[in-house]
Design a protein around this motif. Sequence first.
Motif, PDB file in Angstrom:
ATOM      1  N   GLN A  94      22.003  61.632  22.783  1.00 30.25           N
ATOM      2  CA  GLN A  94      21.067  60.884  23.628  1.00 30.25           C
ATOM      3  C   GLN A  94      21.758  60.532  24.938  1.00 30.25           C
ATOM      4  OE1 GLN A  94      17.645  59.953  23.259  1.00 30.25           O
ATOM      5  NE2 GLN A  94      18.095  59.624  25.435  1.00 30.25           N
ATOM      6  N   PRO A 106      12.512  59.353  24.358  1.00 30.58           N
ATOM      7  CA  PRO A 106      13.442  60.465  24.584  1.00 30.58           C
ATOM      8  C   PRO A 106      12.704  61.738  24.986  1.00 30.58           C
ATOM      9  CG  PRO A 106      13.167  60.104  22.244  1.00 30.58           C
ATOM     10  CD  PRO A 106      12.416  58.992  22.934  1.00 30.58           C
ATOM     11  N   ASN A 127      18.730  64.936  24.058  1.00 31.34           N
ATOM     12  CA  ASN A 127      17.572  64.238  24.606  1.00 31.34           C
ATOM     13  C   ASN A 127      17.936  63.577  25.924  1.00 31.34           C
ATOM     14  OD1 ASN A 127      15.968  64.893  22.402  1.00 31.34           O
ATOM     15  ND2 ASN A 127      16.422  62.986  21.306  1.00 31.34           N
TER      16      ASN A 127
END
Length: 962
Positions: A94, A106, A127
Motif C-alpha cells: 500500500q 485503495p 495499491n
Amino acid sequence: MNAWLPLADHYLRETVRNEGRGSHTYQQCIGCSEAGVITVPGDPRIRCKDCSPRLYCHACTVKKHAECPFHRVMRWTGRSFEAVSLAELGLTIQLGHADLSPCSNPQPARTDFCVIDINGQHRVRLNFCSCDKAGEAGGPAEQLHRRELYPATDSEPNTAFTYRLLEHYHVQSVQGKVSMFDYYQSLQRLTDNTGTRKLQDRYKTFMRIVAQWRFLKRLKRAGRCHHPSGAAGTANGELAVACPACPRPEVNLPPNWDTVSDELKFLYALTVAIDACFRLKRRAVSSEDKDPILGSGWGCFVEDTGFREILAQYGDQQEMNTCTGLSAVDHANTKFSRGYAATGVCACVCARHEFMLPNGVGDTQKGEKYINSDYVFASAMCHHRRVRKNVSYDIVCQWCKHLQERLAKFPSHLRIEIPKGSLKYVIPKLHYHSHKQLNHSKFSMNYVPGIARTDGEGIERRWWWIQPIASSTKVMGPGQRQGVLEDQWAYANWRKFVNMAWTLRDRLRNARAEHAEHMELFVTLTASLKRSNIKAWTAQILAWEQDHDLDDPYVLVADGASDADVRRVMAEEEQAASARPGYIVKHDVSMLGFITMGLDIEDQQVRLQEDAKSAPVSKLPVLLERRTALRRRIQKLRELQAIYMPSALPLLAQIPETQTDVEYIEGVRLGLPSDISPAHRTHACGEHLMMMEKRLRIAQCRDSLQDVRNKLHTLDHLYKYKKANVRHQAPNTRAIEGLGQQWARCNRAVARYRRARRSRLALDGPGGWESEFRVLHDEDVRGIADDEPDSVLKGKRKSAATGPGEGRKKMSWIWNASDRAGKDAHVESLRIEWLKARARAFRWGEELKLLPEEMRRVLASLKHEEQSWQRLASDRREDVDSALQEGLTAYGLEQASIRLAMRNVFRGVCITEALAATGKLGEEWNLDGQDTSISQEDADTNECGPYEEVQHPVDEGDLQVL
C-alpha cells in the motif's frame, strides 16, 4: 587450500543439507508462538532466501515482509522447495501511507506490476492511495518515489526499480565497468536460471531509468536541488567535479597570487594536457530526437549544439602536420570515419592531477583536427581565464602556431585572450622524442622553467582507465553515450579527489629525496668545472629561458662532416692537386675512387652475407648473380691495388682470406690500408692513401651513428603507433614485419659503425677521436626514451619494466655524443651535460615548492566547499514543503560534514611531509578547533586503487643560479 581439501566432502554435504529444511523441521510456526497467537499456530512452510533459513507460515511471512516486500521466498511442498512470490501469499503493498495505516480507497495497480531489485525481478500486488490522504501522498509516480521505487514512466507506471538497485548498478558500472546488458541479464538469472518461467522484458526501460538516475545524481551532488532555478539554472560545466589542487581564484588562491615575483608565478599556473582518443568512437546510430543528451554542456562535454554549428563552418582541414607524423595525422580526413558519428573524443585535462576539466571534452570527426582541439581548449579555458597556463599537447609545436588568430574567429563567449608570456606550450615527455630535436627544447617539460616534474602523460592514463567501456559506448545513441562517459569521468574525478592526500604526500616524499640527490650531483659537477665556463653557460641558459627564439642550448648543431661532405671535399682537393705541374694520372679511377670503391664493396659484402643467411632455395639464382657481380668488382679493386698499392700485393698473396678464387666471395678481405698490419702499412700503402681512409672512416662512423639514432627514433614511433592504433591479426602481422625491417636496418648501421671504428683504430690507434666515437656495445643501442641498459632486450624496444625518465635517467652515450667533432667537442659535451644536470635539479626544486602549495590549495578548496554546503543547508526556500526543506538541510549538512572529514584526513596524512618541506604552514592547515588527529596507520594507508596510483614524476625548482 591443502588443509581444506580433505574437508571438501564435509562442506559439500552441508551445502546439500541446506537444500532441504535442514534443522528447521518443527511442525508449528515459531512466528505464531513468538507473537503469542492464541489460536493454533500455522503450518511452517515458507522460507525467505534473503532473511534467514527459518520456516514460517503464510500469515507470519506476509506480516514479516510488510516493509521488505521484495525478498525471494520458497515454499516447502513436503519433498522440496519451490519458488513462490509474496504476492501469491497475499502480500499487498500500500503506497501513500507512511504510517502503514489502511487506505479507505485503495487504487490497485495492474496485476502484472513489476518491481526490479538487486535480487531479481518481482511481480507484486500494489495499491495506490486514492483516499483523503491522496493530496498529501501525491500522484502515482510520487507515491512510488516516496517508497524509494523509481517509476518507469510518470503516467500509469507499471514498472519500478528500487533505489538500492539503481545505486548498486551505478557503483558497479563506474568501478567495475559492468555493462548494462550484463547486469540486467544477471538479474534475470537470479530470478530464474532454468528458462522455465516467462519473465517480463524490462531491459529498455532499465536503460532509460539508469540514464535518468545518473543525471539526477549529478544534479543532486552539484546542489542544484537547493537552488530555486533547479536543473534549468545549471551553468556550463557546473556538474563536473573540479580539481581541488588546481589554482582557482576566489576559491583556493591567496589574495596576492597575481602580484608575486616572476620566480614564483609558476606556483599559480594551471597545467593542462590535450589529446584525442580514437577508441571512444560512436557509430552513426539513433539520433538526438530518439536519444536526447541530458544537460548538454553541463559537465565535461562541450555544449553540443554550439559545437556542431562551429564544426559545420569547417570542412576537412589539411593543415594538420607535425614534424614527425603522429597518428593524429594518420587518422585525420581518412576512411576510418565512415559509418561513425564520432571517431573518438578530444579532451583537455588537468595534467598534474588528471582531472577531466569542465567543458573539456568534445567529439572528433575524421581525426584530430585543429577545430576540435581549438574548441575544446577554448571551452575548458573559459573556466580558467585569469590564471597562467601551461599547455601539453603531443602536436603542440604545430598546433600553437596562429592559435590566437584561430580562437579570434570563435563566438564571443568562447574567445579567450592569451597575453604574451601567460601561456607555455610543451610536449608530453614520452611523445617528445618522436619529434625532431633541433629547436624543440623550448617544448620539453624537462627544460622549460616552471613545469616542475609534470610529465604530461596523465591524459593517456585516463584513456587507459576508460577503455573497458569503449566497446559498449560505441553502439550507444548520442544521449546514452554522453551520459555514460560523463558519469564515468565524474566518478574518476571524485576518486582522484578522495585519494589526493596520499597522492600528494607520496609525491612530496619522493621529491624531497630526488631533489637532494640531484642538487648534490649538480653542485659536485659544477665544482669540478671551470668557473669561466660556468659563468658563460649560466648566462646562455638564462638568456634562452627568457627568449626561446635564441639558439637551442640543449642540442648541438652538427659540425662534423658527413660521409658525403668528406668525399666532396676530398674530391675537390684531388681535383686541385691534379692541376699542379708534373701531376701524372695513373688510371681512369682516381686514388679517392679506389678507396671509396673499397668501402662500397665492403657494404655490399655485408648485405650479401645477411641475405644469404635467410635466403630460400628459390633465391639461389639471384644470389649467384649478385656474387658474380661482386666478384667482378673485387677483381677490379685488385687491378687498382696493383697501381696504388703495388707493395701490398705480395703481402695479400700470403693471406688466405684475401684470395678471390673462393665460392663465397662475400667473405674475402679487401686489403684496404686498414687491413694491412702496422709493420708493413706505411711501406705498402703510403701516407696519403692512409690519410684518405682515415678521413673517410671517421665520416663513416659519424654517418652510421646518426643512422642508428634515426632508426631508433623511427622504431620508437612505430612501437607507439602499433600499440595505440594497430588491431587485429593482419595489421599486427604487417606492423611486426615493418618493425623487423627497421631493426635489421638499425643493426646494419651498428655493424657499419663498428667496422669503421675498427678500421680507424687500426689506422690511427687510440686518441682524442675516441671521446666522440666510443666502443658501441649492444646495451648502448637503445632509444633516448629507453633508460637503463639492462631494460633493453635485443629485438625489442624495452622490457616490461619501465626505467626512469629524464629526471632520473642514464642515457646511452650515442645521444650524448651526437653531432659533434673537433677539439672543442669535449667542452661542448660537458656543457650539455651540465645544462641537463641543472635542469634536473631545478625541476625537482620546483616540484618541492609546488607540492606544498597544491596541498594548501586542496585544504582551501575543501573549506570553500564545506562553507558552500553549509550556506545551502541554512538557506530556507519558501517554494518547497517542510519535508523537502528538511531533506535539503540534511543533505547539505551531510555534504559539509564530508568535506570537514576529508580536511581532517588530508591534514593528518600530509602535514608531516609539508612541514618538513616548508618549515611553516599557513592558516589553511588549521581546522577551526576541530580534532585533527588520525591514526598513523590511517595516514600511512594509501587508499588508491590500481588505476588511481599516479605514476608520473613531477618537477619543481626555486634554486639560485650558480
